[in-house]
Design an enzyme around this catalytic site. Structure first.
Site, short mmCIF file in Angstrom:
data_model
loop_
_atom_site.label_atom_id
_atom_site.label_comp_id
_atom_site.label_asym_id
_atom_site.label_seq_id
_atom_site.Cartn_x
_atom_site.Cartn_y
_atom_site.Cartn_z
N ARG A 113 15.71 -60.69 9.20
CA ARG A 113 14.29 -60.08 10.03
C ARG A 113 13.44 -61.15 10.12
O ARG A 113 12.79 -61.11 9.02
CB ARG A 113 13.85 -58.76 9.01
CG ARG A 113 12.57 -58.19 9.84
CD ARG A 113 13.05 -56.70 9.51
NE ARG A 113 13.27 -55.68 10.22
CZ ARG A 113 13.16 -54.60 10.12
NH1 ARG A 113 12.34 -54.16 9.18
NH2 ARG A 113 13.60 -53.95 11.00
N HIS A 140 15.23 -56.30 19.20
CA HIS A 140 15.75 -54.95 17.72
C HIS A 140 17.26 -54.40 18.03
O HIS A 140 17.62 -53.26 18.57
CB HIS A 140 14.51 -54.03 17.39
CG HIS A 140 14.71 -53.29 15.90
ND1 HIS A 140 16.06 -53.81 15.22
CD2 HIS A 140 14.36 -52.70 15.52
CE1 HIS A 140 15.65 -53.22 14.18
NE2 HIS A 140 14.23 -52.35 14.45
N GLN A 143 19.04 -51.52 16.05
CA GLN A 143 18.46 -50.29 16.28
C GLN A 143 18.87 -49.18 17.30
O GLN A 143 19.05 -48.45 17.04
CB GLN A 143 16.90 -50.15 15.89
CG GLN A 143 16.24 -49.28 16.87
CD GLN A 143 15.41 -48.23 15.31
OE1 GLN A 143 15.58 -49.03 14.26
NE2 GLN A 143 16.32 -47.03 15.08
N ASP A 235 7.36 -45.12 19.04
CA ASP A 235 7.55 -46.42 18.45
C ASP A 235 5.69 -46.87 18.21
O ASP A 235 5.48 -46.44 18.91
CB ASP A 235 8.16 -47.79 18.85
CG ASP A 235 8.43 -49.01 17.49
OD1 ASP A 235 7.76 -48.09 16.19
OD2 ASP A 235 8.57 -50.25 18.10
N CYS A 275 11.86 -44.93 16.03
CA CYS A 275 12.88 -46.15 14.72
C CYS A 275 12.18 -45.76 13.99
O CYS A 275 12.88 -46.39 12.56
CB CYS A 275 13.03 -47.54 15.80
SG CYS A 275 11.50 -48.23 15.59
N ARG A 303 21.87 -45.56 11.55
CA ARG A 303 21.20 -46.71 11.14
C ARG A 303 22.84 -47.68 10.43
O ARG A 303 23.26 -48.70 10.26
CB ARG A 303 20.41 -47.23 10.59
CG ARG A 303 18.72 -47.19 11.63
CD ARG A 303 18.85 -47.75 13.01
NE ARG A 303 18.55 -49.68 12.18
CZ ARG A 303 17.94 -50.44 11.83
NH1 ARG A 303 16.29 -49.28 11.21
NH2 ARG A 303 18.29 -51.18 11.81
N1 CP Z 1 13.44 -49.05 12.82
C1 CP Z 1 13.56 -49.82 11.13
O1 CP Z 1 13.55 -50.94 11.55
O2 CP Z 1 13.10 -50.00 9.76
P1 CP Z 1 12.64 -50.68 8.74
O3 CP Z 1 11.50 -51.35 9.81
O4 CP Z 1 12.07 -49.58 7.67
O5 CP Z 1 13.74 -51.22 8.67
N1 NVA Z 2 8.02 -52.53 17.04
C1 NVA Z 2 7.96 -51.73 15.43
C2 NVA Z 2 10.05 -51.83 15.08
C3 NVA Z 2 9.26 -51.39 13.56
C4 NVA Z 2 10.88 -50.76 12.57
C5 NVA Z 2 8.28 -53.22 14.85
O1 NVA Z 2 8.66 -54.66 15.40
O2 NVA Z 2 6.93 -53.27 13.62
#
Ligand code: CP
Ligand code: NVA
Length: 315
Positions: A113, A140, A143, A235, A275, A303
């Site tokens: 990530r 993502h 997700q 989101d 999400c 997930r």
């Molecule tokens: N939705 C998601 O990716 O959650 P986290 O940021 O907690 O991993």
């Molecule tokens: N769009 C958000 C998603 C988090 C899971 C971010 O990138 O922070």
């Protein structure tokens, strides 16, 4: 032990973007996720990654992604290592290429990530082991698989349904555009001017949408987007890395809240997805997130099953 997760066609593949997979491959990933969920609920062990290790690199925060990959790897019989970017040499200037060439000597797969999609692609290019994209500023994709799995569970099908995404044309919206096009779901994004999805992502997804016969639209009016929608998705308005824009975004997105009034304009029985993490009272109200149409916590659970499917099939 029996199920789609034993299929070997995706072995060795990276999971960087939904756009790298065909509709049939997405179907296989979904079938594997559903099968793994059923087996877990039935208490049937499925240690298909016994003896394998996954490295998990995080340069951004995470609750769901980290825990579900780590627990998922344990349930598959393997081992997952959390590699905080604070602590590894990547942060001190070791190149992505050298990191990839080193980690592949110890690991069977990497989940990362981070900010830049190019770093994830470089990690995959320089190393020979599968790389899984656990979120970038652009995409993502893990997700999106769990999201579609959740819709399928609750609606019994995907093809021909309509998803409305209310808010920022961000990483989550991009992967959803790509997966909806592949599985034959219509999708309409309602966002304020200036917050539209990336035009290249949209154009690429529209090529797939033409093949599956669905429409991908971008509008500014949230009420227009939710008309006839079987699923409402939202989101956060400011994603990780956009903290400095938060005050401005709060103003720009104020008309884009998923609340009872907006939900009332969707198709009867529409499901509400998020999400997570949610900023309650901003992009979504408590009433909707905790209400009977919300499937956000099933989505969070899924997930786990979706990530296990990805790992079982590519590693
Ligand atoms: N939705 C998601 O990716 O959650 P986290 O940021 O907690 O991993
Ligand atoms: N769009 C958000 C998603 C988090 C899971 C971010 O990138 O922070």
């Amino acid at each position: 032990m029996a199920g789609a997760y034993l299929d070997t066609r995706l072995k060795g593949r990276d999971y960087l973007s939904i756009s790298d997979f065909s509709g049939e491959e997405i179907r296989l990933l979904l079938d594997a996720a559903h099968d793994l969920k059923k087996e877990l609920k039935a208490g049937i062990p499925h240690p298909v990654l016994k003896g394998k290790t996954l490295g998990m690199i995080f340069t951004k925060a995470s609750t769901r992604t980290r825990v579900s990959f780590e627990v998922g790897m344990f349930q598959l019989g393997g081992y997952a290592l959390f590699l905080s970017a604070q602590d590894i040499q990547l942060r001190r200037g070791e190149t992505v290429g050298d990191t990839a060439r080193t980690l592949e000597r110890y690991l069977d797969g990497i989940m990362i990530r981070t900010f830049d999609q190019a770093d994830v692609e470089d990690l995959a290019r320089y190393g020979s082991i599968p790389v899984i994209n656990g979120l970038t500023d652009l995409l993502h994709p893990t997700q999106a698989l769990a999201d579609i799995m959740t819709v399928e569970e609750h609606k019994g099908k995907l093809s021909g349904l309509k998803l409305a995404f209310i808010g920022d044309g961000n990483n989550v919206a991009h992967s959803l555009l790509q997966i909806c096009a592949k599985v034959g779901m219509h999708m309409t994004i309602a966002c304020p001017p200036g917050y539209e999805p990336d035009p290249e992502i949209l154009a690429g997804a529209r090529v797939d949408a033409a093949a599956t016969g669905v429409k991908l639209e971008v509008v500014t009016d949230p009420f227009e987007a939710v008309a006839g929608a079987d699923g409402l998705y939202t989101d956060v308005w400011a994603s990780m890395g956009q903290e400095a824009e938060r005050a401005e975004r709060l103003k720009d997105f104020s008309r884009y809240q998923v609340n009872a009034e907006l939900l009332g304009k969707a198709a009867p029985g529409a499901v509400v997805l998020h999400c997570l993490p949610a900023h309650r009272g901003e992009e979504i109200t408590d009433e909707v997130l905790d209400g009977p149409q919300s499937v956000a916590f099933d989505e969070a659970e899924n997930r786990l099953h979706a990530h296990k499917a990805i790992m079982a099939l590519v590693m």
